[in-house]
Design a protein around this motif. Structure first.
Motif, PDB file in Angstrom:
ATOM      1  N   TRP A 172      12.240  52.123  22.207  1.00 47.98           N
ATOM      2  CA  TRP A 172      11.810  51.000  23.039  1.00 47.98           C
ATOM      3  C   TRP A 172      11.489  51.443  24.456  1.00 47.98           C
ATOM      4  O   TRP A 172      10.589  50.884  25.093  1.00 47.98           O
ATOM      5  CB  TRP A 172      12.876  49.900  23.024  1.00 47.98           C
ATOM      6  CG  TRP A 172      13.160  49.431  21.631  1.00 47.98           C
ATOM      7  CD1 TRP A 172      14.303  49.678  20.905  1.00 47.98           C
ATOM      8  CD2 TRP A 172      12.290  48.696  20.775  1.00 47.98           C
ATOM      9  NE1 TRP A 172      14.178  49.124  19.648  1.00 47.98           N
ATOM     10  CE2 TRP A 172      12.962  48.519  19.544  1.00 47.98           C
ATOM     11  CE3 TRP A 172      11.015  48.171  20.927  1.00 47.98           C
ATOM     12  CZ2 TRP A 172      12.390  47.813  18.475  1.00 47.98           C
ATOM     13  CZ3 TRP A 172      10.448  47.484  19.866  1.00 47.98           C
ATOM     14  CH2 TRP A 172      11.135  47.315  18.653  1.00 47.98           C
ATOM     15  N   ALA A 173      12.208  52.433  24.952  1.00 47.63           N
ATOM     16  CA  ALA A 173      11.931  52.936  26.306  1.00 47.63           C
ATOM     17  C   ALA A 173      10.532  53.530  26.375  1.00 47.63           C
ATOM     18  O   ALA A 173       9.785  53.270  27.326  1.00 47.63           O
ATOM     19  CB  ALA A 173      12.989  53.958  26.722  1.00 47.63           C
ATOM     20  N   ASP A 174      10.161  54.324  25.375  1.00 52.90           N
ATOM     21  CA  ASP A 174       8.809  54.889  25.349  1.00 52.90           C
ATOM     22  C   ASP A 174       7.767  53.777  25.256  1.00 52.90           C
ATOM     23  O   ASP A 174       6.735  53.834  25.924  1.00 52.90           O
ATOM     24  CB  ASP A 174       8.676  55.855  24.162  1.00 52.90           C
ATOM     25  CG  ASP A 174       7.281  56.444  24.073  1.00 52.90           C
ATOM     26  OD1 ASP A 174       6.899  57.215  24.983  1.00 52.90           O
ATOM     27  OD2 ASP A 174       6.558  56.122  23.102  1.00 52.90           O
ATOM     28  N   LEU A 218      13.612  40.893  27.501  1.00 56.32           N
ATOM     29  CA  LEU A 218      13.052  40.514  26.210  1.00 56.32           C
ATOM     30  C   LEU A 218      14.188  40.193  25.242  1.00 56.32           C
ATOM     31  O   LEU A 218      15.159  40.942  25.159  1.00 56.32           O
ATOM     32  CB  LEU A 218      12.230  41.652  25.601  1.00 56.32           C
ATOM     33  CG  LEU A 218      10.832  41.881  26.133  1.00 56.32           C
ATOM     34  CD1 LEU A 218      10.875  42.663  27.420  1.00 56.32           C
ATOM     35  CD2 LEU A 218       9.992  42.591  25.101  1.00 56.32           C
ATOM     36  N   ALA A 219      14.045  39.095  24.486  1.00 56.06           N
ATOM     37  CA  ALA A 219      15.054  38.642  23.531  1.00 56.06           C
ATOM     38  C   ALA A 219      14.702  39.111  22.129  1.00 56.06           C
ATOM     39  O   ALA A 219      13.668  38.724  21.580  1.00 56.06           O
ATOM     40  CB  ALA A 219      15.165  37.124  23.573  1.00 56.06           C
ATOM     41  N   GLU A 229      16.910  49.325  30.004  1.00 55.14           N
ATOM     42  CA  GLU A 229      18.202  49.195  29.337  1.00 55.14           C
ATOM     43  C   GLU A 229      17.972  48.546  27.976  1.00 55.14           C
ATOM     44  O   GLU A 229      17.209  47.582  27.868  1.00 55.14           O
ATOM     45  CB  GLU A 229      19.153  48.331  30.170  1.00 55.14           C
ATOM     46  CG  GLU A 229      20.538  48.250  29.569  1.00 55.14           C
ATOM     47  CD  GLU A 229      21.494  47.430  30.423  1.00 55.14           C
ATOM     48  OE1 GLU A 229      22.449  46.886  29.854  1.00 55.14           O
ATOM     49  OE2 GLU A 229      21.272  47.327  31.653  1.00 55.14           O
ATOM     50  N   ILE A 230      18.629  49.097  26.959  1.00 55.61           N
ATOM     51  CA  ILE A 230      18.452  48.593  25.603  1.00 55.61           C
ATOM     52  C   ILE A 230      19.822  48.191  25.069  1.00 55.61           C
ATOM     53  O   ILE A 230      20.729  49.013  24.982  1.00 55.61           O
ATOM     54  CB  ILE A 230      17.802  49.659  24.694  1.00 55.61           C
ATOM     55  CG1 ILE A 230      16.456  50.061  25.294  1.00 55.61           C
ATOM     56  CG2 ILE A 230      17.644  49.120  23.269  1.00 55.61           C
ATOM     57  CD1 ILE A 230      15.912  51.365  24.803  1.00 55.61           C
ATOM     58  N   VAL A 285      13.508  46.730  32.975  1.00 59.61           N
ATOM     59  CA  VAL A 285      13.158  46.111  31.698  1.00 59.61           C
ATOM     60  C   VAL A 285      14.417  46.127  30.841  1.00 59.61           C
ATOM     61  O   VAL A 285      14.988  47.188  30.578  1.00 59.61           O
ATOM     62  CB  VAL A 285      12.022  46.873  30.977  1.00 59.61           C
ATOM     63  CG1 VAL A 285      11.686  46.191  29.651  1.00 59.61           C
ATOM     64  CG2 VAL A 285      10.787  46.964  31.859  1.00 59.61           C
ATOM     65  N   LEU A 286      14.850  44.944  30.438  1.00 56.38           N
ATOM     66  CA  LEU A 286      16.046  44.787  29.615  1.00 56.38           C
ATOM     67  C   LEU A 286      15.635  44.308  28.236  1.00 56.38           C
ATOM     68  O   LEU A 286      15.079  43.220  28.087  1.00 56.38           O
ATOM     69  CB  LEU A 286      17.009  43.781  30.266  1.00 56.38           C
ATOM     70  CG  LEU A 286      18.228  43.370  29.456  1.00 56.38           C
ATOM     71  CD1 LEU A 286      19.128  44.583  29.180  1.00 56.38           C
ATOM     72  CD2 LEU A 286      18.997  42.259  30.178  1.00 56.38           C
TER      73      LEU A 286
END
Length: 167
Positions: A16-18, A95-96, A6-7, A43-44
């Motif tokens: 970012w997903a790749d 991840l921030a 999730e982005i 993964v967020l």
């Protein structure tokens, strides 16, 4: 391993997903226990405010951090997981963005490269590796990160094991 990505709050200028999928593939090569097809992880990619909330609620630390990992099984459970059976959730990573961007700028590296390292770092935490237990555990985890990043053509982020760019 299957990733649920999730982005939210990261710039759309990069896939970012790749990036997370490629980091996962490299992690599976250096930590084969992650290659179990039954496993999934989330993964967020989010903002500092959300990571600070998670950090406060789950770790009683009221500040953002670059990456958080929330394992849902122990290392022993992961290593004992049979290849056959139903799906198993390994855990969650967050991840921030602002913290990652600031750290990347401070290091003089692209945010994509730093985020790749942090996803790998988070996945290794989900696999039961922990750099905070002892110096030996930290060295083991760093070596796995360095090896996985080298597979992706990225240099040693710690700068103390390999001082040359890796192809």
């Amino acid at each position: 391993m299957d990733l649920d990505i999730e982005i939210d709050g990261w710039p759309r200028s990069h896939d970012w997903a790749d990036l997370a999928e490629r980091a996962c593939e490299a992690a599976e090569k250096v930590a084969p226990e992650l290659a179990n097809q039954r496993l999934s992880a989330s993964v967020l990619f989010t903002v500092d405010e959300e990571v600070q909330t998670l950090n406060r609620e789950w770790r009683t630390k009221d500040r953002p951090t670059n990456v958080l990992s929330f394992p849902m099984m122990t290392r022993a459970e992961l290593l004992a997981l049979a290849p056959d059976g139903g799906p198993e959730m390994l855990g969650d990573i967050a991840l921030a963005h602002e913290t990652c961007a600031r750290e990347a700028a401070d290091k003089g590296v692209a945010i994509e490269r730093h985020a790749m390292h942090l996803v790998l770092h988070g996945l290794l935490h989900l696999a039961g590796h922990d750099h905070e237990i002892s110096d030996g555990d930290a060295e083991t985890m760093e070596a796995l990160e360095i090896k996985a990043l080298a597979l992706l053509g990225l240099p040693d982020p710690y700068g103390d094991r390999d001082n040359q760019e890796l192809a």
